[in-house]
Design a protein around this motif. Sequence first.
Motif, PDB file in Angstrom:
ATOM      1  N   UNK A  33      45.212  54.491 -32.909  1.00 18.55           N
ATOM      2  CA  UNK A  33      45.455  53.051 -32.959  1.00 18.55           C
ATOM      3  C   UNK A  33      44.624  52.401 -33.736  1.00 18.55           C
ATOM      4  N   UNK A  34      43.155  52.777 -33.536  1.00 16.40           N
ATOM      5  CA  UNK A  34      42.144  52.263 -34.579  1.00 16.40           C
ATOM      6  C   UNK A  34      42.297  52.613 -35.777  1.00 16.40           C
ATOM      7  N   UNK A  35      42.733  53.941 -35.891  1.00 11.55           N
ATOM      8  CA  UNK A  35      42.814  54.481 -37.192  1.00 11.55           C
ATOM      9  C   UNK A  35      44.080  53.684 -38.033  1.00 11.55           C
ATOM     10  N   UNK A  36      45.219  53.325 -37.388  1.00 10.45           N
ATOM     11  CA  UNK A  36      46.235  52.498 -38.066  1.00 10.45           C
ATOM     12  C   UNK A  36      45.572  51.023 -38.548  1.00 10.45           C
ATOM     13  N   UNK A  37      44.916  50.501 -37.463  1.00  7.72           N
ATOM     14  CA  UNK A  37      44.065  49.164 -37.899  1.00  7.72           C
ATOM     15  C   UNK A  37      43.200  49.226 -39.012  1.00  7.72           C
ATOM     16  N   UNK A  38      42.475  50.258 -39.034  1.00  4.61           N
ATOM     17  CA  UNK A  38      41.590  50.592 -40.044  1.00  4.61           C
ATOM     18  C   UNK A  38      42.271  50.695 -41.424  1.00  4.61           C
ATOM     19  N   UNK A  39      43.352  51.603 -41.538  1.00  9.29           N
ATOM     20  CA  UNK A  39      44.136  51.757 -42.498  1.00  9.29           C
ATOM     21  C   UNK A  39      44.766  50.371 -43.261  1.00  9.29           C
ATOM     22  N   UNK A  40      45.149  49.714 -42.315  1.00  7.72           N
ATOM     23  CA  UNK A  40      45.916  48.378 -42.648  1.00  7.72           C
ATOM     24  C   UNK A  40      44.495  47.396 -43.222  1.00  7.72           C
ATOM     25  N   UNK A  41      43.309  47.515 -42.724  1.00  6.34           N
ATOM     26  CA  UNK A  41      42.382  46.866 -43.274  1.00  6.34           C
ATOM     27  C   UNK A  41      41.937  47.157 -44.355  1.00  6.34           C
ATOM     28  N   UNK A  42      41.892  48.782 -44.894  1.00  6.35           N
ATOM     29  CA  UNK A  42      41.519  49.029 -45.919  1.00  6.35           C
ATOM     30  C   UNK A  42      42.571  48.815 -47.050  1.00  6.35           C
ATOM     31  N   UNK A  43      43.817  48.766 -46.788  1.00  9.43           N
ATOM     32  CA  UNK A  43      44.795  48.206 -47.757  1.00  9.43           C
ATOM     33  C   UNK A  43      44.723  46.925 -48.157  1.00  9.43           C
ATOM     34  N   UNK A  44      44.069  45.829 -47.040  1.00  5.90           N
ATOM     35  CA  UNK A  44      43.952  44.501 -47.463  1.00  5.90           C
ATOM     36  C   UNK A  44      42.774  44.591 -48.370  1.00  5.90           C
ATOM     37  N   UNK A  45      41.848  45.303 -47.859  1.00  5.95           N
ATOM     38  CA  UNK A  45      40.463  45.323 -48.771  1.00  5.95           C
ATOM     39  C   UNK A  45      40.805  45.713 -50.196  1.00  5.95           C
ATOM     40  N   UNK A  46      41.507  46.771 -50.552  1.00  5.64           N
ATOM     41  CA  UNK A  46      42.047  47.372 -51.820  1.00  5.64           C
ATOM     42  C   UNK A  46      42.730  46.137 -52.623  1.00  5.64           C
ATOM     43  N   UNK A  47      43.741  45.511 -51.846  1.00  6.90           N
ATOM     44  CA  UNK A  47      44.537  44.481 -52.704  1.00  6.90           C
ATOM     45  C   UNK A  47      43.503  43.299 -53.103  1.00  6.90           C
ATOM     46  N   UNK A  48      42.429  43.103 -52.045  1.00  5.14           N
ATOM     47  CA  UNK A  48      41.708  41.921 -52.600  1.00  5.14           C
ATOM     48  C   UNK A  48      40.758  42.289 -53.661  1.00  5.14           C
ATOM     49  N   UNK A  49      40.380  43.566 -53.684  1.00  2.47           N
ATOM     50  CA  UNK A  49      39.453  44.201 -54.769  1.00  2.47           C
ATOM     51  C   UNK A  49      40.157  44.157 -56.139  1.00  2.47           C
ATOM     52  N   UNK A  50      41.532  44.664 -56.124  1.00  2.83           N
ATOM     53  CA  UNK A  50      42.424  44.518 -57.252  1.00  2.83           C
ATOM     54  C   UNK A  50      42.613  43.285 -57.767  1.00  2.83           C
ATOM     55  N   UNK A  51      42.763  42.327 -56.917  1.00  2.23           N
ATOM     56  CA  UNK A  51      43.037  40.870 -57.351  1.00  2.23           C
ATOM     57  C   UNK A  51      41.620  40.494 -58.192  1.00  2.23           C
ATOM     58  N   UNK A  52      40.632  40.720 -57.602  1.00  3.19           N
ATOM     59  CA  UNK A  52      39.150  40.074 -58.037  1.00  3.19           C
ATOM     60  C   UNK A  52      39.179  40.764 -59.369  1.00  3.19           C
ATOM     61  N   UNK A  53      39.405  42.231 -59.649  1.00  5.27           N
ATOM     62  CA  UNK A  53      39.436  42.619 -60.934  1.00  5.27           C
ATOM     63  C   UNK A  53      40.375  42.190 -61.995  1.00  5.27           C
ATOM     64  N   UNK A  54      41.491  41.995 -61.554  1.00  9.92           N
ATOM     65  CA  UNK A  54      42.628  41.263 -62.278  1.00  9.92           C
ATOM     66  C   UNK A  54      42.132  40.052 -62.797  1.00  9.92           C
ATOM     67  N   UNK A  55      41.318  39.240 -62.150  1.00 11.76           N
ATOM     68  CA  UNK A  55      41.038  37.818 -62.366  1.00 11.76           C
ATOM     69  C   UNK A  55      39.865  37.944 -63.370  1.00 11.76           C
ATOM     70  N   UNK A  56      39.071  39.114 -63.216  1.00 14.26           N
ATOM     71  CA  UNK A  56      37.920  39.097 -64.035  1.00 14.26           C
ATOM     72  C   UNK A  56      38.325  39.641 -65.460  1.00 14.26           C
ATOM     73  N   UNK A  57      39.319  40.413 -65.479  1.00 13.28           N
ATOM     74  CA  UNK A  57      39.831  40.939 -66.647  1.00 13.28           C
ATOM     75  C   UNK A  57      40.527  39.808 -67.453  1.00 13.28           C
ATOM     76  N   UNK A  58      41.233  38.985 -66.768  1.00  6.50           N
ATOM     77  CA  UNK A  58      41.770  37.773 -67.430  1.00  6.50           C
ATOM     78  C   UNK A  58      40.981  36.682 -67.945  1.00  6.50           C
TER      79      UNK A  58
END
Length: 67
Positions: A33-58
């Motif tokens: 159960x904690x692994x699932x929650x961690x995976x979900x958090x990791x996915x959100x963190x990954x998306x946040x990083x991608x958005x920050x990188x995209x903004x920097x590239x723009x």
Amino acid sequence: MSEKPISEMSFEEAMAGLEQVVGRLERGEVPLEESIALYERGDLLKKHCEAKLKAAEEKVELIRAQE
């Protein structure tokens, strides 16, 4: 894990958080159960990083276009 909302994290903070999540998941030190929650958090963190990188590239492209 950090209590700071992901949306308020810098790229570096989010990347560090993502590295922690991945490390814990790879070691298998948490129950399912904690692994699932961690995976979900990791996915959100990954998306946040991608958005920050995209903004920097723009911003870089905008600067280049002004030269």
